[in-house]
Design a protein around this motif. Structure first.
Motif, PDB file in Angstrom:
ATOM      1  N   ARG A  95       0.834  -1.296   0.323  1.00 27.80           N
ATOM      2  CA  ARG A  95      -0.339   0.087  -0.233  1.00 27.80           C
ATOM      3  C   ARG A  95       0.768   1.107   0.027  1.00 27.80           C
ATOM      4  NH1 ARG A  95      -2.970  -1.388   4.162  1.00 27.80           N
ATOM      5  NH2 ARG A  95      -4.799  -2.501   3.422  1.00 27.80           N
ATOM      6  N   HIS A  98       2.419   1.722  -3.742  1.00 26.95           N
ATOM      7  CA  HIS A  98       0.877   1.891  -4.130  1.00 26.95           C
ATOM      8  C   HIS A  98       1.179   3.383  -4.346  1.00 26.95           C
ATOM      9  CE1 HIS A  98      -3.261   2.605  -5.371  1.00 26.95           C
ATOM     10  NE2 HIS A  98      -3.788   1.727  -6.239  1.00 26.95           N
ATOM     11  N   ASP A  99       0.463   4.019  -3.090  1.00 23.40           N
ATOM     12  CA  ASP A  99       0.219   5.417  -3.006  1.00 23.40           C
ATOM     13  C   ASP A  99       1.338   6.355  -2.838  1.00 23.40           C
ATOM     14  OD1 ASP A  99      -1.505   4.718  -1.290  1.00 23.40           O
ATOM     15  OD2 ASP A  99      -0.791   5.413   0.552  1.00 23.40           O
ATOM     16  N   ARG A 100       2.753   6.340  -3.574  1.00 23.81           N
ATOM     17  CA  ARG A 100       3.967   6.684  -4.426  1.00 23.81           C
ATOM     18  C   ARG A 100       3.856   7.112  -5.697  1.00 23.81           C
ATOM     19  NH1 ARG A 100       7.363   3.151  -0.296  1.00 23.81           N
ATOM     20  NH2 ARG A 100       8.281   2.619  -1.800  1.00 23.81           N
ATOM     21  N   ASN A 102       0.929   6.528  -6.498  1.00 23.22           N
ATOM     22  CA  ASN A 102      -0.188   7.305  -7.438  1.00 23.22           C
ATOM     23  C   ASN A 102       0.196   8.351  -7.725  1.00 23.22           C
ATOM     24  OD1 ASN A 102      -2.208   5.655  -7.889  1.00 23.22           O
ATOM     25  ND2 ASN A 102      -2.990   5.337  -5.728  1.00 23.22           N
TER      26      ASN A 102
END
Length: 144
Positions: A95, A98-100, A102
């Motif tokens: 996660r 994934h956030d980086r 995004n």
């Protein structure tokens, strides 16, 4: 898993025969010519961690190249569907990556994620295997 300017594509892959992992990315122009590539020896990691690593490194490289439109291709159904928001992310470490990714994705005017079967991702697979054999890291820009 990647691509770039006007309509570039990025491909990412991993190699992890003994949980020793390597990620790789290729950036191709609209004509399908490789304009940049990179590989990274990660060491002990899951295939999903390596797939995300290849995507993150490829997108970061595409940002540095000034690309604005990118099509990402990968042979990990999990990564592609999580990046599309189709599947949820249950792993906190994934996660965070994934956030980086995004955040990186927001710098592009257009970005897409497409699953490809491994046999259609051989060029990136070969790069990952080379990195695994040599246990090295490398990013290269090639001539257009």
């Amino acid at each position: 898993m990647l691509a770039g300017s006007a309509s570039t594509s990025v491909s990412q892959n991993h190699a992890s025969p003994t949980r020793q992992s390597m990620s790789r990315f290729l950036i191709k122009n609209e004509a399908g010519i490789v304009i940049a590539k990179g590989h990274n020896y990660i060491g002990s990691a899951t295939n999903n961690q390596a797939e995300y690593d290849g995507l993150e490194r490829g997108l970061a490289f595409a940002v540095r190249m000034g690309l604005k439109t990118i099509a990402c291709y990968g042979d990990s159904n999990l990564v592609v569907n999580q990046m599309k928001g189709v599947w949820k992310i249950n792993n906190d470490a994934l996660r965070a990556v994934h956030d980086r990714i995004n955040l990186l994705a927001m710098t592009f005017d257009n970005i897409t994620y497409t699953h490809v079967y491994r046999e259609h991702n051989r060029e990136a697979d070969a790069l990952a295997n080379m990195a695994m054999d040599k246990r090295t890291n490398c990013n290269t820009v090639t001539g257009e």
